[in-house]
Design a protein around this motif. Structure first.
Motif, short mmCIF file in Angstrom:
data_model
loop_
_atom_site.label_atom_id
_atom_site.label_comp_id
_atom_site.label_asym_id
_atom_site.label_seq_id
_atom_site.Cartn_x
_atom_site.Cartn_y
_atom_site.Cartn_z
N VAL A 34 0.82 -1.28 -0.13
CA VAL A 34 0.08 0.02 -0.02
C VAL A 34 1.12 0.89 -0.03
N SER A 57 -9.33 10.51 -1.91
CA SER A 57 -9.93 9.71 -0.90
C SER A 57 -10.42 10.56 0.21
N ASN A 97 -2.91 10.64 -4.01
CA ASN A 97 -3.32 9.47 -4.20
C ASN A 97 -2.99 8.35 -3.09
N THR A 99 -3.57 4.15 -1.67
CA THR A 99 -4.03 2.93 -1.99
C THR A 99 -4.52 2.28 -0.82
#
Ligand code: MEV
Length: 319
Positions: A34, A57, A97, A99
């Motif tokens: 991640v 997010s 960004n 994950t």
């Protein structure tokens, strides 16, 4: 159009969370599956001081100046500017960004800060080394979590396993044999700030009892480090499970975490514990590599929101 791109991984705490806030040692490991990436796109045609910031997010899309001064993103950019003694940044768009699930114990806040500090310092022509990045990331963690120990920003900045003790030099250590961990998310958002604050309140009421627990956690951490350094992985499982019991005693576990720990143990894991602040977030499970996928499946069937099987590689202890 020039684009700068910098990234940072996630993390898990292998052992020692919470006790580390009170001076005990803890071990944290980077999780490379991640990550957060921050891109900076120069906008030479835009008005001179225009800086837009987008972070899908958290549904953020606006101007950096519209954020409060103590917003961690704005504060991180300001600290980089202060360090470099510059008072303006050429017009650009900052794109963040990640994950990583947020508030899941994987260090999303520190990961965003580390990637952002790297990107802004690079954009301003002076890419910071890890020491400088870590220093700023610690200051920003204070905005997120109140009184952090500094372990999250440290492991994420250096991207290597760390043995961390407050106010002591960071130690990187050897891992002789790779180990397989399953990370299973309860799906419940756990606020590290409120977990740390709750432990503080209980510690105020029973200092001797809590200090004894923190000492035991510190001893477990030292033993786990020795086992990792000597390759005695068979010893580690019960130590992790004991760490979970001690975290239950300080009140940072909950039903969802305990259930996942039990499911993992019944499915054949060597050891399992909550990881990070607790009150939600993740458990970590130490298992044989051949059993990891099967245990992960059982955890998913028993309510885990997601699982990740990660291999912690052997390291030579250098960083
Ligand atoms: C959070 O990942 C670890 C805690 O020990 C808080 C800290 O060390 O800052 C709960």
């Amino acid at each position: 159009m020039p684009v700068i791109s910098c990234s940072a991984p996630g993390k898990v705490i292998l052992c020692g969370e919470h006790a580390v806030v009170y001076g005990a040692p803890a071990i944290a490991l980077p999780v490379l599956q991640v990550s957060t990436t921050v891109k900076i796109i120069a906008k030479p045609q835009a008005p001179p001081r225009s800086i837009t910031i987008k972070a899908p997010s958290i549904s953020l899309d606006g101007s950096l100046d519209s954020l409060e001064l103590d917003n961690p993103l704005r504060a991180a950019v300001n600290l980089v500017m202060q360090e470099l003694r510059v008072n303006r940044i050429p017009a650009c768009e900052i794109l963040i960004n990640t994950t990583m699930p947020l508030s899941a114990g994987l260090g999303s806040s520190a990961s965003v800060t580390v990637a952002l500090v790297r990107a802004i310092s690079t954009y301003l022509g002076h890419p910071f080394d890890n020491n400088r990045v870590n220093h700023i990331a610690f200051e920003i963690e204070k905005l997120h979590h109140g009184s952090p120990s500094g372990i999250d920003n440290t492991v994420i900045t250096y991207g290597a396993p760390v043995f961390f003790q407050r106010n002591k030099p960071i130690e990187f250590f050897k891992i002789i044999r790779p180990l397989t961990l399953i990370i299973a998310d309860t799906g419940i958002k756990g606020s590290t700030a409120s977990a740390v604050a709750q432990v503080r309140q209980r510690w105020e009421m029973d200092r001797d009892g809590f200090e004894a627990i923190f000492r035991e956690i510190g001893q477990l951490t030292l033993q786990i480090r020795r086992d990792l350094e000597t390759g005695h992985l068979d010893e580690i499982g019960p130590l992790l499970t004991r760490n979970h019991e001690l975290l239950q005693r300080i009140g940072v576990s909950n039903l969802a975490l305990d259930q996942l720990v039990n499911v993992a143990m019944q499915a054949g894991a060597h050891g399992a514990k909550l990881s990070g602040g607790g009150l939600g977030g993740n458990i970590i499970v130490f298992a044989n590599p051949e059993q990891a996928q099967q245990i992960a499946q059982k955890l998913l069937k028993s309510g885990a929101a997601r699982t990740l099987v990660t291999l912690i590689p052997s390291t030579d202890g250098a960083c």
